[in-house]
Design an enzyme around this catalytic site. Sequence first.
Site, PDB file in Angstrom:
ATOM      1  N   HIS A   1     -10.113 -44.645   7.139  1.00 24.11           N
ATOM      2  CA  HIS A   1      -8.882 -44.183   7.796  1.00 24.11           C
ATOM      3  C   HIS A   1      -9.140 -42.906   8.600  1.00 24.11           C
ATOM      4  O   HIS A   1      -8.659 -42.757   9.722  1.00 24.11           O
ATOM      5  CB  HIS A   1      -7.786 -43.867   6.772  1.00 24.11           C
ATOM      6  CG  HIS A   1      -6.963 -45.044   6.356  1.00 24.11           C
ATOM      7  ND1 HIS A   1      -6.263 -45.816   7.257  1.00 24.11           N
ATOM      8  CD2 HIS A   1      -6.705 -45.571   5.131  1.00 24.11           C
ATOM      9  CE1 HIS A   1      -5.620 -46.779   6.599  1.00 24.11           C
ATOM     10  NE2 HIS A   1      -5.866 -46.654   5.306  1.00 24.11           N
TER      11      HIS A   1
ATOM     12  N   GLN B   1      -2.872 -41.394   7.804  1.00 24.08           N
ATOM     13  CA  GLN B   1      -1.740 -42.302   7.597  1.00 24.08           C
ATOM     14  C   GLN B   1      -0.386 -41.609   7.653  1.00 24.08           C
ATOM     15  O   GLN B   1       0.636 -42.256   7.837  1.00 24.08           O
ATOM     16  CB  GLN B   1      -1.872 -43.023   6.241  1.00 24.08           C
ATOM     17  CG  GLN B   1      -3.011 -44.016   6.205  1.00 24.08           C
ATOM     18  CD  GLN B   1      -3.127 -44.634   4.832  1.00 24.08           C
ATOM     19  OE1 GLN B   1      -3.756 -44.077   3.940  1.00 24.08           O
ATOM     20  NE2 GLN B   1      -2.506 -45.784   4.643  1.00 24.08           N
TER      21      GLN B   1
ATOM     22  N   GLY C   1      -4.367 -44.786  -3.018  1.00 28.74           N
ATOM     23  CA  GLY C   1      -5.075 -43.860  -2.144  1.00 28.74           C
ATOM     24  C   GLY C   1      -4.299 -43.655  -0.853  1.00 28.74           C
ATOM     25  O   GLY C   1      -3.511 -44.521  -0.462  1.00 28.74           O
TER      26      GLY C   1
ATOM     27  N   HIS D   1     -12.426 -46.992   1.719  1.00 26.81           N
ATOM     28  CA  HIS D   1     -11.229 -47.384   2.474  1.00 26.81           C
ATOM     29  C   HIS D   1     -10.563 -46.153   3.106  1.00 26.81           C
ATOM     30  O   HIS D   1     -10.204 -46.166   4.289  1.00 26.81           O
ATOM     31  CB  HIS D   1     -10.266 -48.102   1.506  1.00 26.81           C
ATOM     32  CG  HIS D   1      -8.959 -48.530   2.092  1.00 26.81           C
ATOM     33  ND1 HIS D   1      -8.559 -49.850   2.135  1.00 26.81           N
ATOM     34  CD2 HIS D   1      -7.947 -47.819   2.656  1.00 26.81           C
ATOM     35  CE1 HIS D   1      -7.357 -49.923   2.701  1.00 26.81           C
ATOM     36  NE2 HIS D   1      -6.956 -48.704   3.024  1.00 26.81           N
ATOM     37  N   GLU D   2     -10.415 -45.081   2.313  1.00 29.42           N
ATOM     38  CA  GLU D   2      -9.719 -43.890   2.824  1.00 29.42           C
ATOM     39  C   GLU D   2     -10.562 -43.140   3.864  1.00 29.42           C
ATOM     40  O   GLU D   2     -10.017 -42.618   4.841  1.00 29.42           O
ATOM     41  CB  GLU D   2      -9.330 -42.955   1.681  1.00 29.42           C
ATOM     42  CG  GLU D   2      -8.431 -43.565   0.596  1.00 29.42           C
ATOM     43  CD  GLU D   2      -7.241 -44.342   1.118  1.00 29.42           C
ATOM     44  OE1 GLU D   2      -6.740 -44.032   2.219  1.00 29.42           O
ATOM     45  OE2 GLU D   2      -6.813 -45.291   0.439  1.00 29.42           O
TER      46      GLU D   2
ATOM     47  N   CYS E   1      -3.177 -51.963   1.854  1.00 26.16           N
ATOM     48  CA  CYS E   1      -3.078 -50.664   2.509  1.00 26.16           C
ATOM     49  C   CYS E   1      -1.614 -50.367   2.813  1.00 26.16           C
ATOM     50  O   CYS E   1      -0.888 -51.246   3.276  1.00 26.16           O
ATOM     51  CB  CYS E   1      -3.874 -50.698   3.815  1.00 26.16           C
ATOM     52  SG  CYS E   1      -3.790 -49.165   4.743  1.00 26.16           S
ATOM     53  N   LEU E   2      -1.189 -49.149   2.545  1.00 24.06           N
ATOM     54  CA  LEU E   2       0.216 -48.790   2.797  1.00 24.06           C
ATOM     55  C   LEU E   2       0.559 -48.847   4.286  1.00 24.06           C
ATOM     56  O   LEU E   2       1.733 -48.955   4.635  1.00 24.06           O
ATOM     57  CB  LEU E   2       0.516 -47.391   2.232  1.00 24.06           C
ATOM     58  CG  LEU E   2       0.422 -47.262   0.700  1.00 24.06           C
ATOM     59  CD1 LEU E   2       0.622 -45.812   0.274  1.00 24.06           C
ATOM     60  CD2 LEU E   2       1.434 -48.154   0.004  1.00 24.06           C
TER      61      LEU E   2
HETATM   62 NI    NI Z   1      -5.196 -47.784   3.693  1.00 28.44          NI
END
Ligand code: NI
Length: 162
Positions: free
Chosen positions: A134, A48, A43, A130-131, A88-89
């Site tokens: 963000h 991000q 995701g 989660h997204e 998470c990236l």
């Molecule tokens: Ni993330």
Amino acid sequence: MKILQFPSARLRIVAKKIINITDEVKENLNSMLDIMYQQKGIGLAATQVNIHQRMIVLDVSEKQNQAQKLINPVIVEKFDIQEEEEGCLSVPEFRAKIPRAKKIIFSYVDEENNSFQKEAEGLLAICIQHEIDHLNGKLFIDYLSQAKRQQIRTMLKKKRKK
Ligand code: NI
């Protein structure tokens, strides 16, 4: 496109609702999917990649062939709790168990401006929560203690110096 990393202040910006689904929005969604697959994520939120508009991409399928693009995603209702390990990236190489709703009802619009309301469970439900966090300037590590976050910050700093 570059993925912002914790503790970038830009990850804290609250994304704005998308009013017009322009070609630029569509292009950005495609680029977000590319970078997500490239980085082996499941995701990615626009925040991000330093785009502060409410859109996310995800693919929780095993074969990574079921891309989803959600514009203006909203969680309408939450049910029960599950606690699974998340990564998470924007916080590379760190994972932690985070409490999330087990089942959600969520709404979004697609690229053709069609509105949907759907149900999600398990990994998909976690990923959407989660997204959307963000988009609200929130990271999964915000659910942990401040001491733990400081530890992660130090760890990432050391790694970047290498
Ligand atoms: Ni993330």
